[in-house]
Design a protein around this motif. Structure first.
Motif, short mmCIF file in Angstrom:
data_model
loop_
_atom_site.label_atom_id
_atom_site.label_comp_id
_atom_site.label_asym_id
_atom_site.label_seq_id
_atom_site.Cartn_x
_atom_site.Cartn_y
_atom_site.Cartn_z
N ASP A 56 53.33 46.79 52.74
CA ASP A 56 52.62 45.92 53.05
C ASP A 56 51.69 45.29 51.33
N ALA A 57 51.65 46.32 50.66
CA ALA A 57 49.79 45.96 50.16
C ALA A 57 50.42 46.31 48.42
N PHE A 58 50.35 46.18 47.52
CA PHE A 58 50.24 46.08 46.34
C PHE A 58 49.07 46.89 45.56
N THR A 59 49.43 47.38 44.50
CA THR A 59 48.30 48.02 43.30
C THR A 59 48.03 47.15 41.86
N ALA A 60 46.86 46.99 41.59
CA ALA A 60 46.48 45.92 40.15
C ALA A 60 45.47 46.97 39.59
N ASP A 61 45.77 47.09 38.43
CA ASP A 61 44.60 47.77 37.48
C ASP A 61 43.85 46.88 37.27
N VAL A 62 42.42 47.11 36.89
CA VAL A 62 41.70 46.16 36.91
C VAL A 62 40.68 46.51 35.47
N MET A 63 40.85 46.20 34.20
CA MET A 63 40.08 47.34 33.36
C MET A 63 38.73 46.72 33.61
N VAL A 64 37.91 47.45 31.99
CA VAL A 64 36.07 47.51 32.95
C VAL A 64 36.00 46.11 32.31
N GLN A 65 35.99 45.56 31.60
CA GLN A 65 35.93 44.34 31.20
C GLN A 65 35.71 42.79 32.03
N THR A 66 36.97 43.75 33.24
CA THR A 66 37.43 42.10 34.32
C THR A 66 36.80 42.56 34.50
N LEU A 67 36.24 43.80 35.42
CA LEU A 67 34.97 43.67 36.12
C LEU A 67 33.51 43.55 35.91
N ALA A 68 33.13 43.87 34.38
CA ALA A 68 31.82 43.52 34.35
C ALA A 68 31.45 41.31 33.87
N VAL A 69 32.89 40.28 33.85
CA VAL A 69 32.67 39.36 33.67
C VAL A 69 33.04 38.66 34.84
N THR A 70 33.61 39.28 36.05
CA THR A 70 34.53 38.79 37.26
C THR A 70 32.90 39.12 39.03
N SER A 71 33.97 38.75 39.45
CA SER A 71 32.81 39.76 40.37
C SER A 71 33.98 40.21 41.47
N LEU A 72 34.85 40.66 40.59
CA LEU A 72 35.65 42.07 41.60
C LEU A 72 34.93 43.48 41.33
N SER A 73 34.00 43.15 40.94
CA SER A 73 33.40 44.36 41.07
C SER A 73 32.59 44.51 42.07
N GLN A 74 32.27 43.63 42.45
CA GLN A 74 31.67 43.21 44.11
C GLN A 74 32.23 44.51 44.93
N LEU A 75 33.45 43.39 44.99
CA LEU A 75 34.56 44.20 45.69
C LEU A 75 34.70 45.27 46.83
N ALA A 76 35.14 45.88 47.79
CA ALA A 76 34.53 46.80 49.00
C ALA A 76 36.51 47.13 49.32
N VAL A 77 35.72 48.45 50.09
CA VAL A 77 37.19 48.38 51.00
C VAL A 77 36.87 47.69 52.38
#
Length: 200
Positions: A56-77
């Motif tokens: 019931d899960a999918f994976t996605a690659d997140v580039m370093v630029q995306t992590l730098a300009v969005t709040s996805l870098s704040q996510l945790a398990v």
């Protein structure tokens, strides 16, 4: 393209980080049957591509630029995430036109409960404030919302959240100081570009 109507409140189940990217595993039991490899999925308003599917899960690659300009870098398990599949043009288009291209990151000022709705205040980057108008559309963590009030003196934008939005999205979990992805209405950016370039 998306509409900002969250289809499922998913959850991050794994994060693998490297120097130039990260792989997020997202649990999405309600949507997983509709996701195929290569599909676009908005995760907290960021357009990501499904690179693998298991259970019931999918994976996605997140580039370093995306992590730098969005709040996805704040996510945790364990973090809840707003999920939306790409829009189908043969059905009603609720919300507004959302690209999944985050323009910046805002800071949550507060979430104030009310009798029938909650007041949600954020501080937006000054460079984005000019694209936001009263009663216009704004996308916060992938949620299409109507701008209620703007305080230009300190770049605070207020939106009102109905119980349905609080129940179906992660906005109810936001605390003062949290970061949130912002996508402004793309039409405002096109108008600015046209006026700036003009007819030469």
């Amino acid at each position: 393209m998306f509409t900002g109507l969250v289809a499922e409140l998913g959850r991050i189940t794994a994060i693998e980080k490297s120097e130039s990217s990260a792989v997020f595993t997202v649990c999405a039991p309600a949507l997983i049957s509709q996701i195929a490899l290569g599909d676009s999925v908005a995760v907290n308003g960021v357009c990501l591509t499904a690179t693998s599917i298991a259970g019931d899960a999918f994976t996605a690659d997140v580039m370093v630029q995306t992590l730098a300009v969005t709040s996805l870098s704040q996510l945790a398990v364990g973090s809840p995430v707003n999920l939306e599949l790409a829009a189908l043009l043969n059905t009603r288009m609720g919300g507004h036109m959302v690209q999944g291209h985050v323009d910046g990151v805002a800071t949550v000022v507060g979430l104030t409960p009310g009798d029938k709705w909650a007041q949600f205040d954020i501080t937006v980057p000054e460079k984005l404030a000019k694209y936001i108008v009263n009663q216009g559309s704004i996308c916060l963590d992938g949620v299409s919302l109507t701008v209620g009030e703007i305080n230009d003196a300190n770049n605070v934008v207020t939106v009102w959240l109905i119980p349905e939005t609080l129940e179906r999205t992660n906005l109810s979990t936001k605390q003062p100081g949290d970061l949130i992805n912002v996508e402004v209405d793309v039409l405002a950016k096109y108008v600015e570009r046209l006026l700036a370039k003009g007819e030469k």
